[in-house]
Design a protein around this motif. Structure first.
Motif, PDB file in Angstrom:
ATOM      1  N   GLU A 162     -27.739 -52.484 -92.770  1.00 48.62           N
ATOM      2  CA  GLU A 162     -26.427 -51.776 -92.367  1.00 48.62           C
ATOM      3  C   GLU A 162     -26.178 -50.722 -93.559  1.00 48.62           C
ATOM      4  O   GLU A 162     -25.679 -49.452 -93.132  1.00 48.62           O
ATOM      5  N   GLN A 163     -26.846 -50.856 -94.626  1.00 48.26           N
ATOM      6  CA  GLN A 163     -26.702 -49.641 -95.783  1.00 48.26           C
ATOM      7  C   GLN A 163     -27.419 -48.359 -95.287  1.00 48.26           C
ATOM      8  O   GLN A 163     -27.135 -47.418 -95.507  1.00 48.26           O
ATOM      9  N   THR A 197     -25.608 -46.737 -92.581  1.00 52.81           N
ATOM     10  CA  THR A 197     -24.407 -45.944 -93.468  1.00 52.81           C
ATOM     11  C   THR A 197     -24.713 -44.664 -94.068  1.00 52.81           C
ATOM     12  O   THR A 197     -24.299 -43.503 -93.959  1.00 52.81           O
ATOM     13  N   ASN A 198     -26.009 -44.688 -94.965  1.00 48.18           N
ATOM     14  CA  ASN A 198     -26.375 -43.348 -95.465  1.00 48.18           C
ATOM     15  C   ASN A 198     -26.887 -42.530 -94.550  1.00 48.18           C
ATOM     16  O   ASN A 198     -26.531 -41.373 -94.668  1.00 48.18           O
ATOM     17  N   ASP A 258     -25.821 -42.038 -91.373  1.00 50.12           N
ATOM     18  CA  ASP A 258     -24.589 -41.563 -90.658  1.00 50.12           C
ATOM     19  C   ASP A 258     -23.959 -40.459 -91.305  1.00 50.12           C
ATOM     20  O   ASP A 258     -23.539 -39.346 -90.787  1.00 50.12           O
TER      21      ASP A 258
END
Length: 463
Positions: free
Chosen positions: A449-450, A453-454, A456
């Motif tokens: 998930e992290q 996010t990074n 994107d």
């Protein structure tokens, strides 16, 4: 793939005349005016990707090829540069007018630079090219847009397979002619190899973008993508069922089978070094791993095995990529024609000329290098069969051992690398692979998930 034809200057010069692609126009013609090139006009082109001085043999070979090309084409002067494609500096190089006439880029970058019209449209210039018309269809489409216009010349392609040491298989009591065909079999084979021989059964790179690269290949084989492929937005999709299964496979090999070795900070060359030294049972790699381990590292070619990438139910296929040549958008018609002629000569000519094919094969055998490695042919099946006939007496590889992998070129779908920022994606995924191998309780969903996010945020900033 990283392929270098080692040919002798005299032979190249004698046979270079087979490549006399037509040119027309004036060297002063504006690159946008549609003028036809002039085959007799003097023209100078710059070509990138000259090997650096540290790679002395490859650099010398490159210069010999230029010498032979110019001897065959006295109206064309070739100025070599070490310039290579770098996403971070490409726009500045283009704006500053310092892009070489010919530059090679990875497949992952072609879509973006074509969309932005940052390379020359070469459709009309390659319309009558025999060798380009006979490129492997899967390879050729990499240089063609949705409207059928040609923007680049693909010359090199790889597909990921399962590389294995046949001698280690035999030592472990396994049949080297029956490598694993499922991921469950890979786990059990890795376990057996380690238990019987002490050699790590399956080694995975985890650094230098190589871990993320191979994790992407695994993910495809389990039926998942990690990024949308429509080319309009690079949205990451990492925390998926396919990715979970991919990481669970690595967890099983590492923690349940205890068959992944003890060094978990390896780049691709490190894995190949270990394999060539007999300290790896299996790893993920392309057919050119044969050249990299046998020719470059002294591995026994009889012990080299490669099988198609196993596919889980619903698998998409195998990851594929390669190298593709583009022409500067500022090039004149004469420069475009000369640049295409250079690419054909430098990269593809053995497939259209028996003399060139034989000369290149003979030179490789005289230099103690292999001929016939299990790599993806750059030309279509009929043309490649003819090439193999031409060089039959020089083939040093028992291609029958690789028949399943070679057949997979026609049967196993090839899935492209991420369409946007593949290198950045792989860097993020490297840390995921490292986490799985070094922490038994690694929280993969949170890490994925992290990472999404990074990525994107990073990729959105590049649009």
């Amino acid at each position: 793939m990283r392929t270098h034809l080692r040919t002798r200057c005299a032979t190249l010069a004698a046979l270079a005349m087979v490549l006399t692609a037509s040119c027309s126009g004036s060297p002063d013609t504006d690159p946008q005016d549609g003028g036809a090139p002039d085959p007799s006009a003097a023209v100078t082109i710059t070509v990138g990707n000259m090997p650096p001085e540290a790679q002395a043999a490859q650099r010398a070979e490159f210069m010999r090829t230029i010498e032979a090309f110019q001897e065959a084409n006295p109206n064309i002067t070739v100025t070599p540069e070490e310039t290579t494609y770098k996403p971070a500096t490409f726009n500045a190089m283009l704006a500053g007018g310092t892009m070489p006439t010919v530059l090679e880029v990875p497949f992952t970058e072609v879509q973006r630079i074509v969309e932005q019209k940052q390379v020359a449209d070469i459709t009309d210039h390659v319309a009558d090219s025999e060798v380009i018309s006979e490129l492997n269809p899967v390879l050729r489409k990499q240089g063609v847009d949705a409207e059928g216009r040609t923007w680049a010349i693909p010359w090199n392609m790889y597909t990921i397979g399962l590389v294995y040491n046949r001698a280690v298989f035999e030592q472990a009591g396994l049949d080297p002619d029956s490598p694993p065909t499922t991921w469950d079999e890979v786990v059990e084979t890795a376990r057996t190899i380690t238990e019987k021989t002490g050699v790590p059964g399956f080694v995975m790179p985890t650094a230098g973008r190589n871990g993320g690269w191979m994790l992407t290949a695994l993910n495809y084989s389990f039926g998942g993508t990690i990024q949308d492929f429509d080319g309009t937005r690079a949205t990451m999709t990492l925390d998926t069922e396919a990715m979970t299964k991919s990481l669970d496979l690595l967890r099983r090999i590492r923690w349940e089978a205890d068959a992944a070795g003890s060094n978990f900070l390896l780049e691709g060359p490190d894995v190949r070094n270990e394999f060539a030294a007999g300290r790896v049972g299996m790893f993920l790699g392309a057919g050119d791993a044969y050249n990299q381990t046998v020719d470059e590292r002294g591995f026994n070619g009889d012990d080299f095995g490669i099988a198609p990438l196993p596919q889980a139910p619903g698998g998409l296929g195998t990851l594929g990529g390669g190298a593709i040549a583009v022409i500067s958008p500022k090039a004149t018609p004469n420069e475009i024609a000369a640049g295409i002629k250079w690419v054909e000569f430098n990269r593809l000519s053995p497939y259209i000329s028996q003399e060139r094919a034989v000369a290149a094969a003979r030179a490789r055998t005289e230099d103690g290098l292999s001929v016939g490695a299990p790599t993806v042919p750059p030309v279509d099946e009929q043309r490649h069969a003819k090439y193999l006939e031409w060089v039959a007496e020089y083939i040093t590889v028992d291609r029958e051992r690789f028949k399943d992998y070679l057949a997979s070129f026609e049967t196993l779908p090839v899935v492209a690398e991420p369409a946007r920022g593949a290198g950045d994606v792989y860097v993020e995924l490297d840390t995921i692979v490292q986490g799985v191998f070094t922490d038994r309780d690694f929280d993969a969903p949170a890490a994925l998930e992290q990472a999404a996010t990074n990525l994107d945020a990073l990729l959105a900033s590049q649009e």
